[in-house]
Motif scaffolding. Structure first.
Motif, mmCIF file in Angstrom:
data_model
loop_
_atom_site.group_PDB
_atom_site.id
_atom_site.type_symbol
_atom_site.label_atom_id
_atom_site.label_comp_id
_atom_site.label_asym_id
_atom_site.label_seq_id
_atom_site.Cartn_x
_atom_site.Cartn_y
_atom_site.Cartn_z
ATOM 1 N N GLN A 128 0.813 -1.216 0.000
ATOM 2 C CA GLN A 128 0.000 0.000 0.000
ATOM 3 C C GLN A 128 0.848 1.268 0.000
ATOM 4 O OE1 GLN A 128 -2.354 -1.319 3.461
ATOM 5 N NE2 GLN A 128 -4.179 -0.898 2.253
ATOM 6 N N ASP A 129 2.153 1.126 0.098
ATOM 7 C CA ASP A 129 3.004 2.315 0.083
ATOM 8 C C ASP A 129 2.842 3.113 -1.204
ATOM 9 O OD1 ASP A 129 3.916 1.649 2.554
ATOM 10 O OD2 ASP A 129 5.919 1.016 1.923
ATOM 11 N N ARG A 130 2.372 2.458 -2.274
ATOM 12 C CA ARG A 130 2.155 3.129 -3.550
ATOM 13 C C ARG A 130 0.671 3.423 -3.782
ATOM 14 N NH1 ARG A 130 5.759 3.671 -7.301
ATOM 15 N NH2 ARG A 130 4.207 3.434 -8.964
ATOM 16 N N LEU A 131 -0.083 3.501 -2.695
ATOM 17 C CA LEU A 131 -1.531 3.694 -2.809
ATOM 18 C C LEU A 131 -1.892 4.925 -3.628
ATOM 19 C CD1 LEU A 131 -4.269 2.519 -1.603
ATOM 20 C CD2 LEU A 131 -4.145 4.434 -0.016
ATOM 21 N N PRO A 221 1.442 14.312 8.731
ATOM 22 C CA PRO A 221 0.741 15.456 8.155
ATOM 23 C C PRO A 221 -0.741 15.175 7.907
ATOM 24 C CG PRO A 221 2.133 14.363 6.516
ATOM 25 C CD PRO A 221 2.485 13.782 7.840
ATOM 26 N N ALA A 222 -1.545 16.188 8.148
ATOM 27 C CA ALA A 222 -2.973 16.070 7.880
ATOM 28 C C ALA A 222 -3.214 16.089 6.377
ATOM 29 C CB ALA A 222 -3.720 17.226 8.546
ATOM 30 N N ALA A 223 -4.290 15.424 5.978
ATOM 31 C CA ALA A 223 -4.633 15.347 4.562
ATOM 32 C C ALA A 223 -6.011 15.947 4.326
ATOM 33 C CB ALA A 223 -4.615 13.895 4.099
ATOM 34 N N ASP A 224 -6.145 16.638 3.213
ATOM 35 C CA ASP A 224 -7.461 17.056 2.735
ATOM 36 C C ASP A 224 -7.924 16.021 1.720
ATOM 37 O OD1 ASP A 224 -7.716 19.401 4.228
ATOM 38 O OD2 ASP A 224 -6.479 20.519 2.812
ATOM 39 N N LEU A 225 -9.191 15.610 1.839
ATOM 40 C CA LEU A 225 -9.721 14.522 1.024
ATOM 41 C C LEU A 225 -10.862 15.009 0.150
ATOM 42 C CD1 LEU A 225 -9.950 11.819 3.855
ATOM 43 C CD2 LEU A 225 -8.035 12.263 2.332
ATOM 44 N N GLU A 279 -0.761 20.880 4.558
ATOM 45 C CA GLU A 279 0.156 21.993 4.802
ATOM 46 C C GLU A 279 0.815 22.467 3.509
ATOM 47 O OE1 GLU A 279 4.130 23.072 7.475
ATOM 48 O OE2 GLU A 279 3.165 21.106 7.643
ATOM 49 N N LYS A 280 1.219 21.526 2.668
ATOM 50 C CA LYS A 280 1.907 21.886 1.432
ATOM 51 C C LYS A 280 0.949 22.185 0.284
ATOM 52 C CE LYS A 280 6.299 19.533 2.163
ATOM 53 N NZ LYS A 280 7.314 18.649 1.552
ATOM 54 N N GLN A 281 -0.328 21.813 0.472
ATOM 55 C CA GLN A 281 -1.314 21.954 -0.608
ATOM 56 C C GLN A 281 -0.775 21.302 -1.888
ATOM 57 O OE1 GLN A 281 -4.767 23.430 -0.675
ATOM 58 N NE2 GLN A 281 -4.203 22.491 1.288
ATOM 59 N N GLN A 282 -0.342 20.071 -1.707
ATOM 60 C CA GLN A 282 0.235 19.313 -2.815
ATOM 61 C C GLN A 282 -0.429 17.937 -2.866
ATOM 62 O OE1 GLN A 282 4.418 18.008 -2.400
ATOM 63 N NE2 GLN A 282 4.756 18.813 -4.454
ATOM 64 N N ALA A 283 -0.776 17.497 -4.079
ATOM 65 C CA ALA A 283 -1.378 16.183 -4.233
ATOM 66 C C ALA A 283 -0.454 15.114 -3.664
ATOM 67 C CB ALA A 283 -1.660 15.908 -5.709
ATOM 68 N N ALA A 284 -1.041 14.127 -2.980
ATOM 69 C CA ALA A 284 -0.235 13.087 -2.343
ATOM 70 C C ALA A 284 0.643 12.353 -3.345
ATOM 71 C CB ALA A 284 -1.150 12.098 -1.620
ATOM 72 N N LYS A 293 4.150 7.883 2.800
ATOM 73 C CA LYS A 293 4.021 6.925 3.894
ATOM 74 C C LYS A 293 3.423 7.593 5.124
ATOM 75 C CE LYS A 293 5.140 2.875 5.877
ATOM 76 N NZ LYS A 293 4.784 1.537 5.380
ATOM 77 N N ALA A 294 3.903 8.787 5.456
ATOM 78 C CA ALA A 294 3.399 9.510 6.625
ATOM 79 C C ALA A 294 1.933 9.895 6.446
ATOM 80 C CB ALA A 294 4.250 10.753 6.884
ATOM 81 N N LEU A 295 1.549 10.303 5.231
ATOM 82 C CA LEU A 295 0.148 10.632 4.958
ATOM 83 C C LEU A 295 -0.743 9.403 5.126
ATOM 84 C CD1 LEU A 295 0.526 12.932 1.826
ATOM 85 C CD2 LEU A 295 -0.649 13.577 3.949
ATOM 86 N N LEU A 296 -0.262 8.273 4.630
ATOM 87 C CA LEU A 296 -1.031 7.039 4.712
ATOM 88 C C LEU A 296 -1.249 6.628 6.165
ATOM 89 C CD1 LEU A 296 -2.289 4.843 2.921
ATOM 90 C CD2 LEU A 296 -0.084 3.685 2.914
ATOM 91 N N ILE A 297 -0.174 6.663 6.941
ATOM 92 C CA ILE A 297 -0.303 6.339 8.358
ATOM 93 C C ILE A 297 -1.207 7.362 9.049
ATOM 94 C CG2 ILE A 297 0.959 6.158 10.544
ATOM 95 C CD1 ILE A 297 3.338 5.082 8.946
ATOM 96 N N GLY A 298 -1.072 8.624 8.653
ATOM 97 C CA GLY A 298 -1.900 9.672 9.237
ATOM 98 C C GLY A 298 -3.387 9.422 9.030
ATOM 99 N N LEU A 299 -3.767 8.898 7.862
ATOM 100 C CA LEU A 299 -5.171 8.588 7.606
ATOM 101 C C LEU A 299 -5.661 7.472 8.526
ATOM 102 C CD1 LEU A 299 -5.293 8.742 3.695
ATOM 103 C CD2 LEU A 299 -6.328 10.359 5.302
ATOM 104 N N VAL A 300 -4.842 6.441 8.695
ATOM 105 C CA VAL A 300 -5.211 5.344 9.591
ATOM 106 C C VAL A 300 -5.343 5.851 11.026
ATOM 107 C CG1 VAL A 300 -4.427 3.154 10.580
ATOM 108 C CG2 VAL A 300 -4.199 3.574 8.127
#
Length: 377
Positions: A128-131, A221-225, A279-284, A293-300
């Motif tokens: 899933q690292d390449r999710l 990091p927090a993610a916008d979805l 924070e970066k306003q950049q697509a994952a 990886k950090a974004l993915l863990i952050g979602l979980v």
């Protein structure tokens, strides 16, 4: 926070590399360390079979039985809480390798969906690292697994939709002689179940946003979805009833188009989850490997935080395969602290036990060698 139920005992028979396993646990987070190929991931996969769906490897049931074994396999777990306990079991018999048998406290259960009344799972694997780089199907499955941790009926909606869609596609092969009445019934089922799926996914993204705000940890990091799909977008401005009616009409009007394509060209089976680094306003998908990886863990973690805040009746068990391998010491410590705060049981694997040193005595450390598990050295 109320005491969260945890798995206190695991028994395996002829599952993958395990001829048999009888493992007592303390109910804490569990660290499984040992060399590659020792059976760590196989144990996580065994636990994942105690859920609706095909488990964390999405393997066929007949492929799971131990080589040179008797042909069948079983997984049993004791789930224990403050007031009661339940024994959950799944398996297949040698003569029916693709039929999963489910038992609750020794009695036969209707099917895997029944298990969602007792516990749910969320897993992270190296695959899933390449999710964020792969196709939309993997992101849908990732999101839907989260939805199930809040709404067990989501699985039924998805199953109803998939079955109706398959039957409709088969009928469309025989246009214009296909049974028009039956087509209409199937399209109505697709509309009702499809809109329910889309609504549940929209609600899940809201929960994740709230969970990320509560988490508020700089290590992840927090993610916008955003959900990309016709039904999800329509639900933002129309009622569910109006969206159902419009989708049903589009299915009817699009029969010839879908017949030519050999599949339904619109619906929740084609939706996608768009994730952006807040924070970066950049697509994952444009972020670095470490940030992804950090974004993915952050979602979980956001989902776990949301569940913990609501004191969910159904516990969430986390299966985190090689989760610490690419995290620096700061992020590893932050991950363990957050998991500890949620009170949830997590099963984590890694080749190096030192990666989990920051857990200290807050986790149960086990050593895995040749599918034999013992207290960590």
């Amino acid at each position: 926070m109320a005491e969260v139920a945890a798995i206190r005992h695991i028994r395996l028979t002829d599952f993958r590399s395990y001829a048999s396993l009888n493992l007592e646990l303390r109910g804490q987070p569990v660290v499984l360390s040992g060399p590659n190929g020792s059976g760590k991931t196989n144990l996580l996969e065994a636990l994942s079979m105690l859920s609706a769906g095909r488990g964390m490897r999405r393997a066929r049931l007949g492929e799971i039985a131990r080589q040179n074994g008797r042909g069948g396999w079983t997984v049993t777990a004791l789930l224990s809480g403050a007031l009661d306990e339940s024994q959950l079991g799944v398996g297949v018999e040698a003569g029916s390798p693709e039929k999963r048998v489910v038992r609750i406290d020794g009695a036969s259960a209707p099917g895997p969906a029944t298990l969602l009344e007792y516990l749910s799972f969320q897993w992270l694997t190296p695959a899933q690292d390449r999710l964020f780089m792969e196709g939309a199907a993997e992101r849908r499955r990732f999101l839907d697994r989260m939805v199930l941790s809040h709404d067990p009926t989501h699985g039924k909606s998805a199953a109803t939709y998939e079955k109706a869609m398959r039957q409709r596609t088969k009928l469309l092969e025989d246009l214009p002689r296909a049974d028009q009445t039956l087509l209409g019934i199937l399209e109505r089922q697709m509309a009702e179940a499809g809109v329910a799926m889309a609504a549940a996914r929209r609600e899940m993204t809201s929960r994740l946003a709230a969970g990320a705000d509560q988490l508020n940890n700089a290590a992840f990091p927090a993610a916008d979805l955003a959900l990309e799909g016709a039904l999800e977008e329509a639900l933002s401005v129309e009622s569910a009833g109006d969206v159902e009616e419009a989708y049903e009409k589009r299915l009817k009007d699009g029969r010839w188009r879908d017949a030519a394509a050999g599949r339904a060209l619109e619906g929740p089976h084609r939706s996608d989850l768009f994730v952006m680094h807040r924070e970066k306003q950049q697509a994952a998908r444009l972020c670095s490997t470490g940030e992804q990886k950090a974004l993915l863990i952050g979602l979980v973690l956001a989902n776990a935080t949301a569940i913990a805040a609501n004191d969910s009746r159904v516990p969430l068990i986390l299966l985190l395969d090689e989760v610490a391998a690419h995290l620096d010491a700061h992020r590893r410590a932050a991950l363990f602290d957050i998991l500890h705060e949620t009170g949830m049981q997590a099963f984590m694997t890694g080749t190096d036990a030192d990666l989990f040193e920051a857990w200290g005595n807050r986790a149960e450390h086990l050593d895995v060698r040749d599918s034999t598990i013992s207290g960590s050295l």
